[in-house]
Design an enzyme around this catalytic site. Structure first.
Site, mmCIF file in Angstrom:
data_model
loop_
_atom_site.group_PDB
_atom_site.id
_atom_site.type_symbol
_atom_site.label_atom_id
_atom_site.label_comp_id
_atom_site.label_asym_id
_atom_site.label_seq_id
_atom_site.Cartn_x
_atom_site.Cartn_y
_atom_site.Cartn_z
ATOM 1 N N HIS A 270 0.853 -1.192 0.000
ATOM 2 C CA HIS A 270 0.000 0.000 0.000
ATOM 3 C C HIS A 270 0.884 1.235 0.000
ATOM 4 O O HIS A 270 1.969 1.243 0.575
ATOM 5 C CB HIS A 270 -0.895 0.017 1.253
ATOM 6 C CG HIS A 270 -2.070 0.932 1.124
ATOM 7 N ND1 HIS A 270 -1.981 2.273 1.383
ATOM 8 C CD2 HIS A 270 -3.338 0.693 0.737
ATOM 9 C CE1 HIS A 270 -3.167 2.831 1.181
ATOM 10 N NE2 HIS A 270 -4.003 1.904 0.771
ATOM 11 N N ASP A 328 -8.005 -5.160 -0.490
ATOM 12 C CA ASP A 328 -8.425 -5.950 -1.656
ATOM 13 C C ASP A 328 -8.072 -7.423 -1.549
ATOM 14 O O ASP A 328 -8.449 -8.214 -2.414
ATOM 15 C CB ASP A 328 -7.769 -5.367 -2.919
ATOM 16 C CG ASP A 328 -8.270 -3.964 -3.179
ATOM 17 O OD1 ASP A 328 -7.452 -3.034 -3.225
ATOM 18 O OD2 ASP A 328 -9.499 -3.807 -3.283
#
Ligand code: SDX
Length: 393
Positions: A270, A328
């Site tokens: 991320h 996700d």
């Protein structure tokens, strides 16, 4: 040098904007919406209440919540003529392509909520977008599978209505499972807003030019589609399917570490979180709950995901680079178990993120210092030179 932009390394000069909506501490793995931790909101609140919080800054009273939910419910139908817009697409069009087109075209159907200088029109556009996104996403899904569109029902809550519009057919009775509706609602909450991510920054930049709200949200949808951003949930499930079995995991982990191999672990890493994404933790619990309810807790894809997470987090490459599962990584497993095709994963992300885009769009427009976004550059091209006729080149 002329045209060279002096880059200020200080953080403040790179902050895209001020905001009071969402706070992320990437090192600690903290996500707050108007000060409330995401795990508390996902566990104790529900999506429309979180929408109210993001839009207006405070948790609603019982009356405020009832009025807000009624307002959203009364706006879930789409202008009947927009059906013809859907019918212009090929049946195999990706639902994100349909969503980008239909949401952008809403400006052509809802003229009375496009003037951003009018606070009332801004409010009407906000409610219309939050209320109609599930209907648009469901219609995109139905169109892609050749089934008739299903109208929203006012007796169902937001998440149950979406499942109804996606999975019911006129030929038979369809009862929405309360547990699946709860899991759907939680997925919406976990995706509601996330500070200045790429698609939210796109919406803010578009809104700074004074573009109408439907155009701004369509820009956000287009940006979210990318596999490095909102498209990662679809890419992650496709990756887990490609890995197939637990014994193939080491091969893919080595590929993800190989700088010469473009393969990345989808759902991992991320830009901000250098710790667990708190949304992934809640999503993983939800995956266990949903799959157990559906009697497929031994789902091979979930087994591969859990073992992949375990092996990756035991590998110094990932831990030293602070790469952890993100929102996700598990969401696609739940959505597939619910019956959604992978092509619907990012439209569901877009549906849920609409309230975050809208909240940040409203905050941007309320800024009295609002100026059009106009990033500069570090020019590295040719210095000035004279034109050469083609016969002399
Ligand atoms: C979302 O911004 C948001 O808030 C987004 C989002 C939201 O809610 O809006 O949270 C939603 O977009 C989540 C991210 C979904 N994307 C994916 O899961 C795709 C897989 N992830 C990677 O593409 C990647 O992690 C990014 C794009 C998300 C971030 O990439 P960065 O900026 O390169 O990450 P980094 O700088 O921390 O990377 C450090 C290193 C790099 O290697 P070096 O150059 O240091 O040698 O780790 C490597 C990266 O190449 N790396 C990975 C990796 N992610 C980063 N290596 C293998 N697999 C990965 N997934």
């Amino acid at each position: 040098q002329a045209g060279v932009f002096t880059y200020d390394p200080g953080f403040t000069s790179t902050a895209a904007c001020d905001s009071t909506i969402t706070y992320i501490d990437g090192e600690a793995g903290v996500l707050l919406h108007r000060g409330y931790p995401i795990d508390q909101l996902a566990g104790q609140s529900h999506y429309l209440e979180v929408c109210y919080l993001l839009l207006y800054g405070e948790l609603p009273s019982a009356k405020q919540l009832e009025d807000f939910e009624q307002l959203v419910t009364n706006h879930t139908m789409l202008h009947e003529q927009m059906q013809y817009f859907f019918r212009g697409f090929r049946r195999d069009a990706h639902p994100m392509a349909i969503m980008v087109g239909v949401v952008g075209a809403m400006a052509a159907f809802y003229h009375d909520s496009t003037d951003i200088s009018d606070p009332h029109q801004r409010e009407v556009a906000s409610i219309r977008l939050i209320a109609k996104m599930p209907t648009i996403a469901a219609m995109a899904y139905k169109y892609s599978i050749g089934q008739p569109f299903v109208y929203p029902r006012n007796d169902l809550d937001y998440a149950a209505n979406f499942l109804h519009m996606c999975f019911s057919v006129p030929a038979e009775r369809y009862d929405v499972s309360p547990v699946l509706a709860r899991a759907m609602d939680r997925i919406f909450t976990l995706h509601a807003d996330h500070e200045q991510n790429a698609s939210t920054s796109t919406v803010r930049l578009a809104s700074s030019s004074g573009a109408n709200p439907f155009a701004c949200i369509a820009a956000g949808i287009a940006c979210l589609w990318g596999p490095a951003h909102g498209g990662a949930n679809q890419a992650c499930l496709e990756m887990l399917r490609e890995i197939g079995t637990v014994d193939r995991i080491p091969e893919f982990i080595e590929r993800a570490k190989d700088k010469n191999d473009p393969f990345r672990l989808m759902g991992f890493g991320h830009r901000v979180y250098k710790n667990f994404d708190p949304r992934a933790t809640v999503m993983k619990e939800s995956a266990d709950e949903v799959l157990e309810l559906l009697g497929i807790e031994d789902n091979p894809v979930l087994q591969v995901a859990k073992e992949l997470e375990k092996q990756a987090l035991a590998d110094p490459y990932f831990t030293e680079k602070k790469l952890f599962p993100n929102v996700d990584f598990y969401s696609g497993i739940i959505l597939e178990a619910m019956g959604f095709p992978t092509a619907m994963f990012t439209p569901i992300f877009a549906l849920a993120r609409t309230v975050g885009w809208i909240s940040q769009w409203k905050e941007q427009l309320a800024d009295p210092q609002l100026k059009i976004g106009r990033p500069r550059q570090l020019y590295l091209g040719e210095t000035q030179r004279d034109y050469v006729d083609i016969e002399n080149r």
